[in-house]
Enzyme design. Sequence first.
Site, PDB file in Angstrom:
ATOM      1  N   HIS A   1       8.234  56.929  37.963  1.00 22.34           N
ATOM      2  CA  HIS A   1       7.606  56.718  39.270  1.00 22.34           C
ATOM      3  C   HIS A   1       7.551  57.987  40.156  1.00 22.34           C
ATOM      4  O   HIS A   1       8.203  58.080  41.182  1.00 22.34           O
ATOM      5  CB  HIS A   1       8.113  55.498  40.053  1.00 22.34           C
ATOM      6  CG  HIS A   1       9.545  55.097  39.830  1.00 22.34           C
ATOM      7  ND1 HIS A   1       9.902  53.966  39.161  1.00 22.34           N
ATOM      8  CD2 HIS A   1      10.696  55.678  40.209  1.00 22.34           C
ATOM      9  CE1 HIS A   1      11.213  53.874  39.138  1.00 22.34           C
ATOM     10  NE2 HIS A   1      11.711  54.892  39.760  1.00 22.34           N
TER      11      HIS A   1
ATOM     12  N   GLU B   1      17.883  47.812  38.446  1.00 25.60           N
ATOM     13  CA  GLU B   1      16.581  48.418  38.132  1.00 25.60           C
ATOM     14  C   GLU B   1      16.315  48.289  36.634  1.00 25.60           C
ATOM     15  O   GLU B   1      17.226  48.378  35.811  1.00 25.60           O
ATOM     16  CB  GLU B   1      16.539  49.899  38.593  1.00 25.60           C
ATOM     17  CG  GLU B   1      15.118  50.419  38.565  1.00 25.60           C
ATOM     18  CD  GLU B   1      14.889  51.704  39.365  1.00 25.60           C
ATOM     19  OE1 GLU B   1      15.852  52.332  39.838  1.00 25.60           O
ATOM     20  OE2 GLU B   1      13.698  52.073  39.513  1.00 25.60           O
TER      21      GLU B   1
ATOM     22  N   HIS C   1      22.360  57.582  32.967  1.00 23.82           N
ATOM     23  CA  HIS C   1      21.349  58.488  32.399  1.00 23.82           C
ATOM     24  C   HIS C   1      22.017  59.810  32.034  1.00 23.82           C
ATOM     25  O   HIS C   1      22.856  60.319  32.787  1.00 23.82           O
ATOM     26  CB  HIS C   1      20.257  58.821  33.423  1.00 23.82           C
ATOM     27  CG  HIS C   1      19.405  57.660  33.829  1.00 23.82           C
ATOM     28  ND1 HIS C   1      18.503  57.053  32.985  1.00 23.82           N
ATOM     29  CD2 HIS C   1      19.299  57.017  35.017  1.00 23.82           C
ATOM     30  CE1 HIS C   1      17.882  56.075  33.632  1.00 23.82           C
ATOM     31  NE2 HIS C   1      18.354  56.025  34.861  1.00 23.82           N
TER      32      HIS C   1
ATOM     33  N   TYR D   1      17.603  65.466  39.545  1.00 21.95           N
ATOM     34  CA  TYR D   1      17.836  64.028  39.692  1.00 21.95           C
ATOM     35  C   TYR D   1      18.282  63.718  41.126  1.00 21.95           C
ATOM     36  O   TYR D   1      17.789  62.791  41.767  1.00 21.95           O
ATOM     37  CB  TYR D   1      18.921  63.602  38.691  1.00 21.95           C
ATOM     38  CG  TYR D   1      19.044  62.114  38.538  1.00 21.95           C
ATOM     39  CD1 TYR D   1      18.355  61.442  37.543  1.00 21.95           C
ATOM     40  CD2 TYR D   1      19.853  61.374  39.391  1.00 21.95           C
ATOM     41  CE1 TYR D   1      18.465  60.067  37.410  1.00 21.95           C
ATOM     42  CE2 TYR D   1      19.973  60.014  39.264  1.00 21.95           C
ATOM     43  CZ  TYR D   1      19.273  59.364  38.259  1.00 21.95           C
ATOM     44  OH  TYR D   1      19.386  58.005  38.149  1.00 21.95           O
TER      45      TYR D   1
ATOM     46  N   ASP E   1      23.439  54.963  38.163  1.00 22.70           N
ATOM     47  CA  ASP E   1      22.528  56.113  38.302  1.00 22.70           C
ATOM     48  C   ASP E   1      23.213  57.371  38.857  1.00 22.70           C
ATOM     49  O   ASP E   1      22.790  58.496  38.561  1.00 22.70           O
ATOM     50  CB  ASP E   1      21.376  55.757  39.258  1.00 22.70           C
ATOM     51  CG  ASP E   1      20.246  55.018  38.563  1.00 22.70           C
ATOM     52  OD1 ASP E   1      20.161  55.071  37.325  1.00 22.70           O
ATOM     53  OD2 ASP E   1      19.438  54.394  39.266  1.00 22.70           O
TER      54      ASP E   1
ATOM     55  N   HIS F   1      23.645  47.873  38.070  1.00 19.95           N
ATOM     56  CA  HIS F   1      22.401  48.221  38.767  1.00 19.95           C
ATOM     57  C   HIS F   1      21.251  47.474  38.091  1.00 19.95           C
ATOM     58  O   HIS F   1      21.115  47.531  36.872  1.00 19.95           O
ATOM     59  CB  HIS F   1      22.209  49.745  38.688  1.00 19.95           C
ATOM     60  CG  HIS F   1      20.962  50.259  39.310  1.00 19.95           C
ATOM     61  ND1 HIS F   1      20.348  49.665  40.386  1.00 19.95           N
ATOM     62  CD2 HIS F   1      20.194  51.350  39.005  1.00 19.95           C
ATOM     63  CE1 HIS F   1      19.273  50.366  40.709  1.00 19.95           C
ATOM     64  NE2 HIS F   1      19.152  51.379  39.888  1.00 19.95           N
TER      65      HIS F   1
ATOM     66  N   HIS G   1      21.456  53.750  44.358  1.00 21.42           N
ATOM     67  CA  HIS G   1      20.352  53.955  45.270  1.00 21.42           C
ATOM     68  C   HIS G   1      19.585  52.690  45.552  1.00 21.42           C
ATOM     69  O   HIS G   1      18.508  52.743  46.177  1.00 21.42           O
ATOM     70  CB  HIS G   1      19.418  55.058  44.714  1.00 21.42           C
ATOM     71  CG  HIS G   1      18.620  54.638  43.501  1.00 21.42           C
ATOM     72  ND1 HIS G   1      17.247  54.684  43.487  1.00 21.42           N
ATOM     73  CD2 HIS G   1      18.981  54.133  42.325  1.00 21.42           C
ATOM     74  CE1 HIS G   1      16.806  54.265  42.321  1.00 21.42           C
ATOM     75  NE2 HIS G   1      17.835  53.931  41.610  1.00 21.42           N
TER      76      HIS G   1
ATOM     77  N   ASP H   1      15.204  49.857  34.153  1.00 16.80           N
ATOM     78  CA  ASP H   1      15.597  50.762  33.070  1.00 16.80           C
ATOM     79  C   ASP H   1      17.008  50.434  32.579  1.00 16.80           C
ATOM     80  O   ASP H   1      17.419  50.876  31.513  1.00 16.80           O
ATOM     81  CB  ASP H   1      15.478  52.246  33.473  1.00 16.80           C
ATOM     82  CG  ASP H   1      16.041  52.576  34.838  1.00 16.80           C
ATOM     83  OD1 ASP H   1      16.164  51.676  35.685  1.00 16.80           O
ATOM     84  OD2 ASP H   1      16.375  53.752  35.074  1.00 16.80           O
TER      85      ASP H   1
HETATM   86 FE1  FEO Z   1      17.772  53.176  39.520  1.00 13.76          FE
HETATM   87 FE2  FEO Z   1      18.073  54.399  36.404  1.00 13.76          FE
HETATM   88  O1  FEO Z   1      17.584  53.168  37.679  1.00 13.76           O
END
Ligand code: FEO
Length: 394
Positions: free
Chosen positions: A23, A79, A224, A191, A163, A77, A144, A81
Amino acid sequence: MTVQVREGIYWVGVIDWSLREFHGYLTDKGTTYNSYLVLDEKVVLFDTVKSEYFPIFVENIKEIIDPREIDLIVINHVEMDHSGALPKLMEIVKPEKIICSPKGKEHLIKHFHREDWPYEVVKSGDQLSIGKRTIKFLETRMLHWPDSMFSLLVEDRVLVSQDAFGQHYATSGRFDDEVDEAELMRQAKKYYANILLPYSGLVSKLIEDVEKVGLEFDLIVPDHGVIWRKDPNKIIESYKKWSAQEKEEKVVIVYDTMWHSTELLAQGISKGLEDEGVNYLLMNLRFNHRSEVITEILEAKAILVGSSTINNYILPTVSDFLAYLKGLKPKGLKGAAFGSYGWSGEAVKVIEKELEAMGVNLISEGLKVNFVPSEEEMKRAREFGRRIGKAVKS
Ligand code: FEO
Protein backbone atom coordinates in the site's frame (compact mmCIF):
# COMPACT_ATOMS: atom_id res chain seq x y z
CA MET A 1 11.67 -24.45 5.70
CA THR A 2 11.51 -23.82 9.44
CA VAL A 3 14.17 -22.46 11.76
CA GLN A 4 14.68 -23.09 15.46
CA VAL A 5 14.86 -19.67 17.08
CA ARG A 6 15.85 -21.24 20.38
CA GLU A 7 14.92 -24.46 22.12
CA GLY A 8 11.19 -25.06 21.71
CA ILE A 9 10.61 -21.90 19.65
CA TYR A 10 10.42 -22.13 15.86
CA TRP A 11 10.03 -19.70 12.99
CA VAL A 12 7.35 -21.16 10.69
CA GLY A 13 6.68 -18.12 8.49
CA VAL A 14 7.09 -17.64 4.76
CA ILE A 15 9.36 -15.52 2.59
CA ASP A 16 7.70 -13.36 -0.07
CA TRP A 17 10.56 -12.72 -2.46
CA SER A 18 8.39 -11.00 -5.07
CA LEU A 19 6.44 -8.38 -3.13
CA ARG A 20 7.24 -4.93 -4.48
CA GLU A 21 4.26 -2.88 -3.34
CA PHE A 22 2.74 -2.61 0.12
CA HIS A 23 0.00 0.00 0.00
CA GLY A 24 2.18 2.76 -1.35
CA TYR A 25 5.50 1.47 -0.02
CA LEU A 26 8.09 0.12 -2.50
CA THR A 27 9.23 -3.13 -0.91
CA ASP A 28 12.37 -3.34 -3.02
CA LYS A 29 13.67 -6.41 -1.20
CA GLY A 30 10.36 -8.26 -0.79
CA THR A 31 9.30 -9.24 2.72
CA THR A 32 8.60 -12.11 5.06
CA TYR A 33 5.48 -12.93 7.06
CA ASN A 34 6.77 -14.36 10.30
CA SER A 35 4.92 -16.77 12.51
CA TYR A 36 6.33 -18.48 15.56
CA LEU A 37 5.48 -21.84 17.07
CA VAL A 38 6.22 -22.52 20.73
CA LEU A 39 6.21 -26.08 22.04
CA ASP A 40 5.40 -26.38 25.72
CA GLU A 41 2.66 -28.14 27.68
CA LYS A 42 0.46 -26.00 25.47
CA VAL A 43 1.45 -25.56 21.84
CA VAL A 44 1.15 -21.92 20.89
CA LEU A 45 1.23 -20.30 17.46
CA PHE A 46 1.95 -16.56 17.21
CA ASP A 47 0.36 -14.87 14.20
CA THR A 48 -0.13 -16.38 10.75
CA VAL A 49 0.75 -15.30 7.18
CA LYS A 50 -0.89 -13.83 4.07
CA SER A 51 -3.73 -16.06 2.91
CA GLU A 52 -2.14 -17.08 -0.42
CA TYR A 53 0.83 -18.53 1.44
CA PHE A 54 -1.33 -20.85 3.53
CA PRO A 55 -0.10 -24.07 1.83
CA ILE A 56 3.59 -23.29 2.50
CA PHE A 57 2.76 -22.15 6.02
CA VAL A 58 1.01 -25.40 6.88
CA GLU A 59 3.85 -27.43 5.40
CA ASN A 60 6.23 -25.50 7.66
CA ILE A 61 4.15 -26.22 10.75
CA LYS A 62 3.99 -29.90 9.74
CA GLU A 63 7.79 -30.06 9.78
CA ILE A 64 7.54 -29.52 13.55
CA ILE A 65 4.18 -30.92 14.65
CA ASP A 66 0.78 -31.99 13.43
CA PRO A 67 -1.10 -28.64 13.15
CA ARG A 68 -4.01 -30.21 15.03
CA GLU A 69 -1.80 -30.19 18.13
CA ILE A 70 -1.87 -26.39 18.30
CA ASP A 71 -3.71 -25.43 21.49
CA LEU A 72 -3.58 -21.66 21.34
CA ILE A 73 -3.29 -19.12 18.54
CA VAL A 74 -2.12 -15.66 19.57
CA ILE A 75 -3.05 -12.90 17.13
CA ASN A 76 -0.83 -9.95 17.97
CA HIS A 77 -2.02 -7.95 14.97
CA VAL A 78 -5.04 -8.42 12.69
CA GLU A 79 -3.77 -6.82 9.49
CA MET A 80 -4.25 -9.40 6.75
CA ASP A 81 -0.56 -10.02 6.09
CA HIS A 82 -0.62 -11.70 9.52
CA SER A 83 -4.19 -12.95 9.89
CA GLY A 84 -5.07 -13.75 6.26
CA ALA A 85 -4.32 -17.47 6.63
CA LEU A 86 -6.34 -17.78 9.86
CA PRO A 87 -9.69 -18.88 8.32
CA LYS A 88 -8.03 -21.73 6.39
CA LEU A 89 -5.96 -22.65 9.42
CA MET A 90 -9.10 -22.79 11.57
CA GLU A 91 -10.49 -25.44 9.22
CA ILE A 92 -7.81 -27.87 10.36
CA VAL A 93 -6.75 -26.54 13.76
CA LYS A 94 -9.33 -26.48 16.51
CA PRO A 95 -7.53 -24.37 19.11
CA GLU A 96 -8.83 -24.00 22.63
CA LYS A 97 -8.45 -20.26 22.28
CA ILE A 98 -7.61 -17.48 19.87
CA ILE A 99 -5.89 -14.95 22.10
CA CYS A 100 -6.03 -11.29 21.10
CA SER A 101 -6.49 -7.78 22.45
CA PRO A 102 -10.01 -6.32 22.91
CA LYS A 103 -9.71 -4.46 19.60
CA GLY A 104 -8.17 -7.58 18.10
CA LYS A 105 -11.38 -9.51 18.73
CA GLU A 106 -13.46 -6.72 17.19
CA HIS A 107 -11.21 -6.54 14.16
CA LEU A 108 -11.09 -10.31 13.66
CA ILE A 109 -14.88 -10.43 13.64
CA LYS A 110 -15.03 -7.49 11.21
CA HIS A 111 -12.56 -9.24 8.91
CA PHE A 112 -13.74 -12.85 8.99
CA HIS A 113 -17.29 -12.60 10.35
CA ARG A 114 -16.84 -15.56 12.69
CA GLU A 115 -18.43 -14.80 16.04
CA ASP A 116 -18.18 -18.49 16.91
CA TRP A 117 -14.38 -18.71 17.12
CA PRO A 118 -13.06 -19.26 20.68
CA TYR A 119 -11.72 -15.75 21.36
CA GLU A 120 -9.94 -15.01 24.62
CA VAL A 121 -9.39 -11.32 25.14
CA VAL A 122 -6.26 -10.22 27.01
CA LYS A 123 -5.19 -6.81 28.24
CA SER A 124 -1.86 -5.21 29.10
CA GLY A 125 -0.20 -7.01 31.98
CA ASP A 126 -2.23 -10.24 31.63
CA GLN A 127 -0.17 -13.39 31.92
CA LEU A 128 -0.72 -16.94 30.78
CA SER A 129 1.18 -20.03 31.83
CA ILE A 130 1.69 -22.53 29.02
CA GLY A 131 3.85 -24.99 31.00
CA LYS A 132 7.38 -24.01 31.85
CA ARG A 133 6.84 -20.73 30.07
CA THR A 134 4.76 -17.65 30.81
CA ILE A 135 3.41 -15.33 28.16
CA LYS A 136 2.88 -11.72 29.20
CA PHE A 137 0.80 -9.46 26.97
CA LEU A 138 1.29 -5.77 26.36
CA GLU A 139 -1.20 -3.80 24.30
CA THR A 140 0.53 -1.39 21.91
CA ARG A 141 -2.52 0.45 20.61
CA MET A 142 -1.87 2.37 17.38
CA LEU A 143 1.51 0.73 16.91
CA HIS A 144 0.40 0.59 14.34
CA TRP A 145 -3.23 -0.53 14.54
CA PRO A 146 -5.67 -0.17 17.44
CA ASP A 147 -5.50 -3.94 18.00
CA SER A 148 -1.71 -4.30 18.06
CA MET A 149 -0.05 -5.97 21.00
CA PHE A 150 3.28 -7.50 22.01
CA SER A 151 3.69 -10.91 23.61
CA LEU A 152 6.64 -11.54 25.87
CA LEU A 153 7.92 -15.06 26.49
CA VAL A 154 9.04 -14.13 29.98
CA GLU A 155 11.50 -16.91 30.89
CA ASP A 156 13.11 -16.90 27.42
CA ARG A 157 13.27 -13.08 27.34
CA VAL A 158 11.84 -13.20 23.83
CA LEU A 159 9.69 -10.30 22.63
CA VAL A 160 7.19 -11.21 19.91
CA SER A 161 6.80 -7.70 18.60
CA GLN A 162 4.47 -8.03 15.56
CA ASP A 163 5.14 -5.22 13.05
CA ALA A 164 7.36 -3.20 15.41
CA PHE A 165 11.11 -3.61 14.79
CA GLY A 166 10.30 -5.34 11.48
CA GLN A 167 11.73 -4.85 8.04
CA HIS A 168 10.41 -5.63 4.58
CA TYR A 169 13.43 -7.73 3.78
CA ALA A 170 13.26 -11.12 2.08
CA THR A 171 16.42 -13.07 2.77
CA SER A 172 17.43 -16.65 3.43
CA GLY A 173 19.04 -15.48 6.69
CA ARG A 174 16.60 -15.45 9.59
CA PHE A 175 18.78 -13.56 12.06
CA ASP A 176 20.43 -10.15 12.11
CA ASP A 177 23.88 -11.73 12.27
CA GLU A 178 23.25 -13.69 9.06
CA VAL A 179 22.55 -10.73 6.76
CA ASP A 180 24.26 -7.62 5.51
CA GLU A 181 24.06 -5.18 8.43
CA ALA A 182 23.93 -1.99 6.34
CA GLU A 183 21.08 -3.37 4.24
CA LEU A 184 19.26 -4.56 7.35
CA MET A 185 19.44 -1.12 8.98
CA ARG A 186 18.40 0.55 5.70
CA GLN A 187 15.32 -1.66 5.56
CA ALA A 188 14.53 -1.17 9.26
CA LYS A 189 14.77 2.60 8.83
CA LYS A 190 12.64 2.53 5.69
CA TYR A 191 10.04 0.48 7.56
CA TYR A 192 9.99 2.97 10.44
CA ALA A 193 9.75 5.99 8.15
CA ASN A 194 6.92 4.58 6.06
CA ILE A 195 4.86 2.76 8.68
CA LEU A 196 5.57 3.96 12.19
CA LEU A 197 6.51 7.61 11.73
CA PRO A 198 3.00 8.99 12.48
CA TYR A 199 3.01 7.16 15.81
CA SER A 200 6.44 8.35 16.94
CA GLY A 201 5.11 9.86 20.19
CA LEU A 202 3.66 6.48 21.16
CA VAL A 203 6.87 4.68 20.19
CA SER A 204 8.94 6.95 22.46
CA LYS A 205 6.50 6.45 25.33
CA LEU A 206 6.45 2.68 24.89
CA ILE A 207 10.23 2.42 24.94
CA GLU A 208 10.36 4.66 28.03
CA ASP A 209 7.81 2.45 29.79
CA VAL A 210 9.68 -0.72 28.87
CA GLU A 211 12.94 0.77 30.17
CA LYS A 212 11.25 1.97 33.37
CA VAL A 213 10.27 -1.57 34.32
CA GLY A 214 13.75 -2.78 33.39
CA LEU A 215 12.68 -5.18 30.66
CA GLU A 216 15.51 -6.53 28.55
CA PHE A 217 15.29 -8.98 25.70
CA ASP A 218 17.58 -11.73 24.44
CA LEU A 219 15.65 -11.85 21.19
CA ILE A 220 13.18 -9.60 19.43
CA VAL A 221 11.16 -11.61 16.96
CA PRO A 222 9.11 -9.34 14.67
CA ASP A 223 6.45 -10.26 12.12
CA HIS A 224 8.55 -9.09 9.14
CA GLY A 225 12.18 -9.60 8.24
CA VAL A 226 14.93 -10.95 10.40
CA ILE A 227 15.11 -11.69 14.11
CA TRP A 228 17.21 -9.39 16.32
CA ARG A 229 19.58 -11.79 18.07
CA LYS A 230 23.07 -10.32 17.94
CA ASP A 231 22.15 -7.04 19.59
CA PRO A 232 18.42 -6.39 20.16
CA ASN A 233 19.38 -3.07 21.76
CA LYS A 234 20.61 -1.81 18.42
CA ILE A 235 17.12 -1.65 16.98
CA ILE A 236 15.69 -0.27 20.24
CA GLU A 237 18.28 2.52 20.23
CA SER A 238 17.50 3.24 16.56
CA TYR A 239 13.77 3.42 17.35
CA LYS A 240 14.53 5.88 20.16
CA LYS A 241 16.38 8.12 17.73
CA TRP A 242 13.81 7.82 14.93
CA SER A 243 10.83 8.33 17.22
CA ALA A 244 12.47 11.43 18.71
CA GLN A 245 12.83 12.56 15.07
CA GLU A 246 16.40 13.57 15.71
CA LYS A 247 17.69 15.49 12.70
CA GLU A 248 21.00 15.74 10.90
CA GLU A 249 22.37 18.72 9.01
CA LYS A 250 20.92 17.38 5.80
CA VAL A 251 18.54 18.72 3.16
CA VAL A 252 16.43 16.61 0.80
CA ILE A 253 15.64 18.38 -2.47
CA VAL A 254 12.66 16.59 -3.93
CA TYR A 255 11.15 17.65 -7.23
CA ASP A 256 9.77 16.86 -10.64
CA THR A 257 10.42 18.88 -13.74
CA MET A 258 8.78 19.28 -17.18
CA TRP A 259 11.60 20.70 -19.32
CA HIS A 260 14.49 20.58 -16.84
CA SER A 261 14.15 24.19 -15.67
CA THR A 262 12.97 23.21 -12.18
CA GLU A 263 15.77 20.65 -12.23
CA LEU A 264 18.29 23.37 -13.09
CA LEU A 265 17.05 25.31 -10.08
CA ALA A 266 17.54 22.22 -7.91
CA GLN A 267 21.14 22.06 -9.15
CA GLY A 268 21.68 25.75 -8.43
CA ILE A 269 20.23 25.38 -4.93
CA SER A 270 22.52 22.42 -4.27
CA LYS A 271 25.55 24.60 -5.05
CA GLY A 272 24.43 27.02 -2.36
CA LEU A 273 24.13 24.14 0.11
CA GLU A 274 27.63 23.00 -0.86
CA ASP A 275 28.87 26.56 -0.20
CA GLU A 276 27.51 26.20 3.33
CA GLY A 277 28.94 22.70 3.74
CA VAL A 278 25.51 21.14 4.22
CA ASN A 279 24.85 17.55 3.22
CA TYR A 280 22.05 17.15 0.65
CA LEU A 281 20.35 14.80 -1.80
CA LEU A 282 18.55 15.54 -5.05
CA MET A 283 15.60 13.23 -5.55
CA ASN A 284 13.67 13.47 -8.80
CA LEU A 285 10.27 11.93 -8.15
CA ARG A 286 10.21 10.30 -11.57
CA PHE A 287 13.11 8.10 -10.54
CA ASN A 288 12.83 7.97 -6.75
CA HIS A 289 9.89 6.24 -5.14
CA ARG A 290 7.98 8.20 -2.49
CA SER A 291 8.90 5.62 0.15
CA GLU A 292 12.62 6.08 -0.57
CA VAL A 293 12.24 9.85 -0.30
CA ILE A 294 10.48 9.56 3.08
CA THR A 295 13.30 7.33 4.32
CA GLU A 296 15.81 10.07 3.51
CA ILE A 297 13.58 12.73 5.08
CA LEU A 298 13.39 10.85 8.41
CA GLU A 299 16.73 12.27 9.58
CA ALA A 300 16.85 15.44 7.44
CA LYS A 301 16.46 18.91 8.92
CA ALA A 302 14.85 20.36 5.80
CA ILE A 303 13.04 19.52 2.59
CA LEU A 304 12.93 21.67 -0.48
CA VAL A 305 10.05 20.74 -2.75
CA GLY A 306 10.09 21.77 -6.40
CA SER A 307 7.58 21.52 -9.20
CA SER A 308 6.89 23.10 -12.53
CA THR A 309 3.46 24.68 -12.77
CA ILE A 310 1.07 22.63 -14.89
CA ASN A 311 -2.61 23.48 -15.42
CA ASN A 312 -2.38 26.08 -12.63
CA TYR A 313 -1.22 23.40 -10.21
CA ILE A 314 1.71 21.07 -9.49
CA LEU A 315 2.96 17.96 -11.28
CA PRO A 316 1.09 14.76 -10.29
CA THR A 317 4.22 13.11 -8.87
CA VAL A 318 4.70 16.07 -6.50
CA SER A 319 1.05 16.02 -5.50
CA ASP A 320 1.28 12.29 -4.77
CA PHE A 321 4.42 12.80 -2.71
CA LEU A 322 2.94 15.65 -0.66
CA ALA A 323 -0.19 13.62 0.11
CA TYR A 324 1.97 10.69 1.26
CA LEU A 325 4.21 12.93 3.37
CA LYS A 326 1.23 14.67 4.98
CA GLY A 327 -0.23 11.34 6.11
CA LEU A 328 3.05 10.37 7.76
CA LYS A 329 2.96 13.54 9.91
CA PRO A 330 6.68 14.36 10.09
CA LYS A 331 7.66 16.62 12.98
CA GLY A 332 10.28 19.34 13.27
CA LEU A 333 10.93 19.79 9.57
CA LYS A 334 12.03 23.00 7.94
CA GLY A 335 11.29 23.61 4.28
CA ALA A 336 10.73 25.80 1.26
CA ALA A 337 9.37 25.55 -2.28
CA PHE A 338 10.78 26.28 -5.71
CA GLY A 339 9.84 25.85 -9.34
CA SER A 340 9.84 27.15 -12.87
CA TYR A 341 6.65 28.23 -14.60
CA GLY A 342 5.47 29.35 -18.03
CA TRP A 343 2.63 31.81 -17.59
CA SER A 344 0.66 31.51 -14.34
CA GLY A 345 3.15 30.05 -11.79
CA GLU A 346 0.96 28.68 -8.98
CA ALA A 347 3.18 25.69 -8.10
CA VAL A 348 5.31 27.41 -5.44
CA LYS A 349 2.24 28.73 -3.58
CA VAL A 350 0.48 25.34 -3.78
CA ILE A 351 3.53 23.57 -2.33
CA GLU A 352 3.96 26.18 0.42
CA LYS A 353 0.32 25.79 1.43
CA GLU A 354 0.67 22.01 1.60
CA LEU A 355 3.90 22.19 3.60
CA GLU A 356 2.40 24.65 6.06
CA ALA A 357 -0.68 22.47 6.45
CA MET A 358 1.53 19.61 7.60
CA GLY A 359 3.45 21.78 10.05
CA VAL A 360 6.64 22.31 8.06
CA ASN A 361 8.34 25.52 9.13
CA LEU A 362 8.90 27.60 5.96
CA ILE A 363 12.37 29.09 6.25
CA SER A 364 12.42 31.09 3.06
CA GLU A 365 10.13 32.64 0.55
CA GLY A 366 9.72 30.31 -2.43
CA LEU A 367 11.99 30.53 -5.46
CA LYS A 368 10.08 31.13 -8.70
CA VAL A 369 11.58 31.49 -12.15
CA ASN A 370 9.82 32.16 -15.45
CA PHE A 371 10.68 29.50 -18.08
CA VAL A 372 14.41 28.68 -18.35
CA PRO A 373 16.60 30.19 -15.59
CA SER A 374 19.05 32.83 -16.77
CA GLU A 375 22.58 33.14 -15.40
CA GLU A 376 21.29 35.75 -12.97
CA GLU A 377 18.46 33.48 -11.86
CA MET A 378 20.85 30.60 -11.32
CA LYS A 379 22.79 32.91 -8.97
CA ARG A 380 19.49 33.55 -7.15
CA ALA A 381 19.02 29.78 -6.85
CA ARG A 382 22.49 29.48 -5.34
CA GLU A 383 21.72 32.31 -2.91
CA PHE A 384 18.48 30.54 -2.00
CA GLY A 385 20.51 27.37 -1.31
CA ARG A 386 22.93 29.32 0.90
CA ARG A 387 20.02 30.80 2.85
CA ILE A 388 18.58 27.34 3.41
CA GLY A 389 22.03 26.01 4.36
CA LYS A 390 22.44 28.75 7.01
CA ALA A 391 18.98 28.07 8.42
CA VAL A 392 19.73 24.36 8.64
CA LYS A 393 22.96 25.03 10.53
CA SER A 394 21.38 27.49 12.95
FE1 FEO B 1 0.47 -4.02 9.98
FE2 FEO B 1 2.57 -6.33 8.74
O1 FEO B 1 0.93 -5.58 9.09
